[in-house]
Every structure is written in C-alpha cells, then in structure tokens.
Design a protein around this motif. Structure first.
Motif, mmCIF file in Angstrom:
data_model
loop_
_atom_site.group_PDB
_atom_site.id
_atom_site.type_symbol
_atom_site.label_atom_id
_atom_site.label_comp_id
_atom_site.label_asym_id
_atom_site.label_seq_id
_atom_site.Cartn_x
_atom_site.Cartn_y
_atom_site.Cartn_z
ATOM 1 N N TYR A 48 -2.878 -3.733 -0.930
ATOM 2 C CA TYR A 48 -3.724 -4.852 -0.505
ATOM 3 C C TYR A 48 -4.638 -4.438 0.651
ATOM 4 O O TYR A 48 -4.189 -3.986 1.696
ATOM 5 N N GLN A 49 -5.951 -4.563 0.419
ATOM 6 C CA GLN A 49 -6.986 -4.215 1.405
ATOM 7 C C GLN A 49 -6.745 -2.817 2.000
ATOM 8 O O GLN A 49 -6.790 -2.621 3.214
ATOM 9 N N LEU A 50 -6.550 -1.876 1.102
ATOM 10 C CA LEU A 50 -6.299 -0.494 1.533
ATOM 11 C C LEU A 50 -7.493 0.092 2.281
ATOM 12 O O LEU A 50 -7.338 1.005 3.094
ATOM 13 N N ASP A 51 -8.672 -0.401 2.008
ATOM 14 C CA ASP A 51 -9.882 0.121 2.668
ATOM 15 C C ASP A 51 -10.079 -0.420 4.073
ATOM 16 O O ASP A 51 -11.048 -0.069 4.752
ATOM 17 N N VAL A 52 -9.178 -1.287 4.531
ATOM 18 C CA VAL A 52 -9.281 -1.881 5.875
ATOM 19 C C VAL A 52 -8.189 -1.296 6.770
ATOM 20 O O VAL A 52 -7.017 -1.261 6.390
ATOM 21 N N ALA A 54 -11.950 0.396 7.922
ATOM 22 C CA ALA A 54 -12.782 1.458 7.360
ATOM 23 C C ALA A 54 -13.167 2.475 8.431
ATOM 24 O O ALA A 54 -14.322 2.908 8.519
ATOM 25 N N CYS A 123 -0.489 5.991 -0.158
ATOM 26 C CA CYS A 123 0.023 4.662 -0.481
ATOM 27 C C CYS A 123 0.987 4.729 -1.665
ATOM 28 O O CYS A 123 2.043 4.092 -1.653
ATOM 29 N N ARG A 165 -0.079 3.061 4.402
ATOM 30 C CA ARG A 165 -1.475 2.673 4.151
ATOM 31 C C ARG A 165 -2.487 3.637 4.767
ATOM 32 O O ARG A 165 -3.690 3.409 4.663
#
Length: 529
Positions: A48-52, A54, A123, A165
């Motif tokens: 969940y929202q792995l890109d946060v 950035a 992850c 993460r």
C-alpha cells in the motif's frame, strides 16, 4: 439376522470413511483459505502506497549506493556479505534502473528515478515473512487457528511493516532466516523417512537457506547456531537409540555433514565468486584494503596494465603497503604528536585510502638523488641489505625512529617524521631486507616482501590495527618492533614512479607474474635493467 448386522456394519464403515474424506477435504479447504487470505492481506499491507515517500529514506542512502556499484560494476568493500546487496542491485537492474542516482542524503527526491523496482523486491521479501510464520507455526502445532493468529500478529507489527517498505537488507534477512527455520522443521518432521528423496530435499534446502541467511548479514549466524544445535541433539538421539546400528548413525552424520556443512559452504563461497566476477572496475576508494596483486585486476586502478619500473631505484617516488590482508599504506601528514606522547615530531600512521600523503622518496643515506630527466648519473637500484632513507614527499620529513615508547603499544618504539627538507640524523637510516632473496638482490615493485629495519634501534617497521585517538585522526598506529620477524613487519612497494625513465633509460616491456588468489596474474611492468 447375521446378514442384516453385517450389512449394517459395512454401511457404517463406508459412511465413516466418507465422513473422514469430507472432513479432511473441509480441513484442507480451511487451511488453504487461511493461508492464501493471510498471505494476500500481508502483501497488500506492505504494498500500500509503496511509492510514498518519494525520496531517500533512512539507510536507503547506503543500500542504494551498493545497487549503483553493482549495476555499474564498480568494486567496493563492505562489512556485510554480498548476497542481499546483489539482489537489490539485480532488482534495480531488471526494473530499468541504470545506477545513476547518487543516494547522497536522506530526503533527496527520487524524481523520475525508477526506484520502485528495488522497493518492490524488498517488499516481497518482507511480505514473505507472513506465510513463512504461518507455515512454521502449523508445523509446530498442526493448528490452523494458531498459525492464523501468529501470522496476523506479524501483519499488525509496525516494525516489520515499516522495514519491508524500503530498500534495506533487513526484510531479505528475515525472509531467509524464517525460510531456514521452516526447512529445518520440515526436515525434522521426516525423521521416520530417513534417506527418502523428500528427506534429502528438505535437508539440502535447509543448508542452502542457511547460506543465504548468512550471505545477507552476519547476524544470520544465529539461525546457523540454532540449526547446528538441533542437528547435534538429533544425532545424539540417533546414537542413543539401540535399534540403530553404528553404520546407520555414521550414514546420518555424513549426510548432515554434506547437506548442512559442505553445501552451505559452497553456496556461501559462490556468492563471493559472483561478487568478484561482477565488480571489475576501480572507482570507489576502498580497494586499498586489498593486496596490490588484487588491485591490478581492477579496470581503472593505477596498477591495472600499469607501466612502471619493475625494480626500485634511488630517487623513485613510491607508496609502501603493509603486506598482510587488509594492510594499509605508510602515511604521514603535517600534524605532530601531541605533548606528552613521545617526541613532538611528525605523526606516522597507516591509512586506508590512497592519497598523496602516502608517497615517499627513496634516498641513499649519504647523498641526495639526482632529479629530472637531464641527469647523466647512472641509475642505482635498491638492493637487499642496502641502507636507505625514506623522505615523505609532502612534508619533506624523513621516516625516523628512536627508543621512546610508541603512543599505544608501549613495548615498541615510536616512529616519527623528522628533519627539514630531507635533512635529518642517523636515526633516519633503515636497512632494507628482502624476504627470501639473496643479499644484493634488487627490490622489485609489488612482488618483493620487505622489512625496513632501523639501524640504531634494531627494530622493524610495523603496522598495527590499533587506532590513534582524534589527535591522530583515528588512523592506525605505526611502530618500530624489536621483534624483527613479527608477522606485521612485512611491506611491499605498490606504486613506483621513477622520473628519469622516459629519456635516459633503455626500457623494454616485460611481463611479471604476481601470485594472487591461487593463480598467477599477468602484470605488465617495465624493466630498467
């Protein structure tokens, strides 16, 4: 009547068998439903929202750099084994990352950098912990409820969620540790099927998993100890079981030696084989930790395809490296030893990195070397048994010793930088000893093992692993050891620059063999014979 009773009994058996099959099928469905559900929920919470956020977070600054070096094939040295860093680098490469982002400081924005591939891999490894916990608890309890509860607790663990993460070694390490635990439990559960194919499979899988856990971080040693103690207890029980012959016990012992010692050792060594095969280029300033012969294999290193004199001559500018594994460079700088620490003369240390403060001028004891290409004086080689002076190129002080205790190792003598513009005294004289060579044999670059023996104090120049305090910039101690043949008194000439060779010496190319890593390496040097 008997026929009726018999018929009723048979029908009851059939019904009981059907009920057992239905119950077993239902249990299997429940097991798979619980396993798949808990695994999916665990993966979803990690993705969940792995890109946060950035931007670079925490230790991504370190492991992102390692990925860069693997992708760019730049050699580096690190305290951790290579497997985890190689896997991160591979995930970045496969996801289109080119190794160009600097990873300088936490908070640096990624921008258009394709960093998600590396985060996604870490992850997945972190998410694999959840099904592994389920399987481990199931093996121990045969309870779907206990397995579900245990893995649910891991799903809700904030620390596990957080480190899964980011680009870190920890999720990879946790995954391999739990995989080792599960494989070990499966192997133990098959003791009644010894030497069956599945028994061999799970024992071998245990060994490979142990190698992977240790190949990520050395804390993987704890799972190695766990499996080792379990194996010792298992063998002890086999030995105590009088139904087993000694031949059977020996077969069990040999099987474990192969699968739990030999196989992990081979797999672990293979990680380093891949590591050294990939990293062919010089660039990050840590290869100085390794031998001169090893450095000669790195593309871009000054010793790779180097053109330098094969033999050492008076007037040469050299770097001098301690011969032991991890040996550092003889080094000096402008700072003096502080008051109360021996003579207040120039500090002499050994230093990890390459810089100009590692350079020394080789001189005769009674004359200054000729300088420049215009000199018509004959070149004189440094030979086994010669008396020499070593002048530090930057500070112009001579390498010096006297019978004053060293700053840390009090039973040995202090080594200092003394004099001005190369002028000193008789305590600047050192006798060159070439190990294993006849008297008068010339000193060869890189390959000759040397001792520098102080003529007045009768001691040998030695590098230590002891670190100076902040007044010595936390560099390592150099002393003069009265035990002349101590193991850390050996040195070699690494870089050898002779300024007169271009115009006045008749040179011809010559290949020199340098022993390293069980084989001889071709090292292109020049001879000034």
């Amino acid at each position: 009547m008997d026929k009726k009773v018999g018929g009723a009994s048979g029908a009851a058996d059939v019904q009981q068998h059907v009920d057992m099959r239905v119950s077993c099928r239902a249990s299997t469905v429940v097991w798979y439903a619980a396993f798949v559900s808990i695994s999916a929920i665990g993966l979803a919470t990690r993705l969940y929202q792995l890109d946060v956020p950035a931007h670079v977070c925490w230790d991504e600054t370190h492991f992102g750099k390692f990925a860069n070096w693997y992708i760019n094939r730049t050699f580096f040295f690190d305290v951790h084994p290579p497997l985890g860093k190689m896997l991160i680098g591979m995930s970045g490469f496969l996801s289109g990352y080119d190794g160009s982002f600097a990873f300088v400081n936490p908070g640096d924005e990624y921008g258009a950098t394709p960093y998600l591939g590396m985060r996604f891999f870490c992850c997945l490894m972190g998410a694999s912990v959840i099904p592994l916990v389920f399987l481990i608890v199931w093996e121990l309890t045969l309870s779907v409820g206990a397995a579900t509860l245990s893995s649910t607790l891991v799903i809700c663990d904030i620390a596990s969620l957080t480190i899964s993460r980011f680009i870190l070694l920890d999720p990879i390490l946790m995954s391999f540790i739990l995989l080792s635990t599960y494989c070990c439990l499966k192997f133990v559960s098959l003791r009644h099927r010894a030497f069956h194919a599945t028994w061999w499979f799970w024992m071998t899988a245990t060994g490979v998993s142990l190698a992977c856990a240790l190949g990520v971080k050395f804390v993987g040693l704890f799972i190695v100890l766990f499996v080792g103690l379990n194996t010792v207890a298992d063998l002890w029980h086999l030995l105590g079981d009088l139904r087993n012959s000694m031949t059977t016990v020996i077969q069990h012992l040999l099987a474990r030696v192969v699968c739990l010692i030999a196989v992990p050792a081979l797999v672990y060594v293979s990680f380093y084989a891949v590591h050294f095969h990939l990293l062919k280029k010089s660039g990050f300033n840590t290869e100085g930790y390794f031998s001169s012969a090893f450095q000669s294999q790195l593309e871009g290193n000054p010793l790779n395809n180097a053109s330098m004199p094969e033999y050492l001559a008076y007037g040469a500018l050299v770097t001098i490296k301690n011969y032991r594994t991890g040996g550092l460079y003889l080094h000096s700088h402008w700072s003096l030893y502080p008051k109360g620490v021996g003579a207040q003369q120039g500090q002499i240390t050994s230093y990890f990195f390459k810089d100009d403060n590692n350079k020394w001028l080789i001189k005769e004891i009674d004359k200054e070397p000729s300088s420049g290409n215009q000199s018509t004086e004959a070149v004189k080689l440094v030979r086994n048994g010669d008396l020499v002076r070593l002048e530090h190129w930057i500070t112009k002080r001579n390498l010096h010793s006297h019978k004053i205790p060293a700053p840390i190792t009090k039973r040995q003598y202090q080594v200092t930088g003394y004099g001005m513009n190369g002028t000193g005294d008789a305590n600047d004289y050192w006798r060159v000893e070439v190990v294993g060579e006849r008297p008068g044999a010339p000193v060869r670059s890189v390959v000759s093992k040397l001792r520098f023996i102080h003529t007045n104090a009768h001691c040998a120049l030695q590098s230590h692993r002891k670190q100076y305090p902040k007044w010595g910039f936390e560099q390592l101690e150099v002393t003069c050891n009265p035990v002349i043949h101590a193991k850390n008194t050996l040195w070699n000439i690494e870089e050898n620059f002779f300024p007169r060779r271009e115009s006045k010496l008749s040179l011809k190319a010559r290949g020199v063999e340098i022993y390293a890593s069980r084989r001889y390496l071709s090292f292109s040097l020049c001879t000034n014979l």
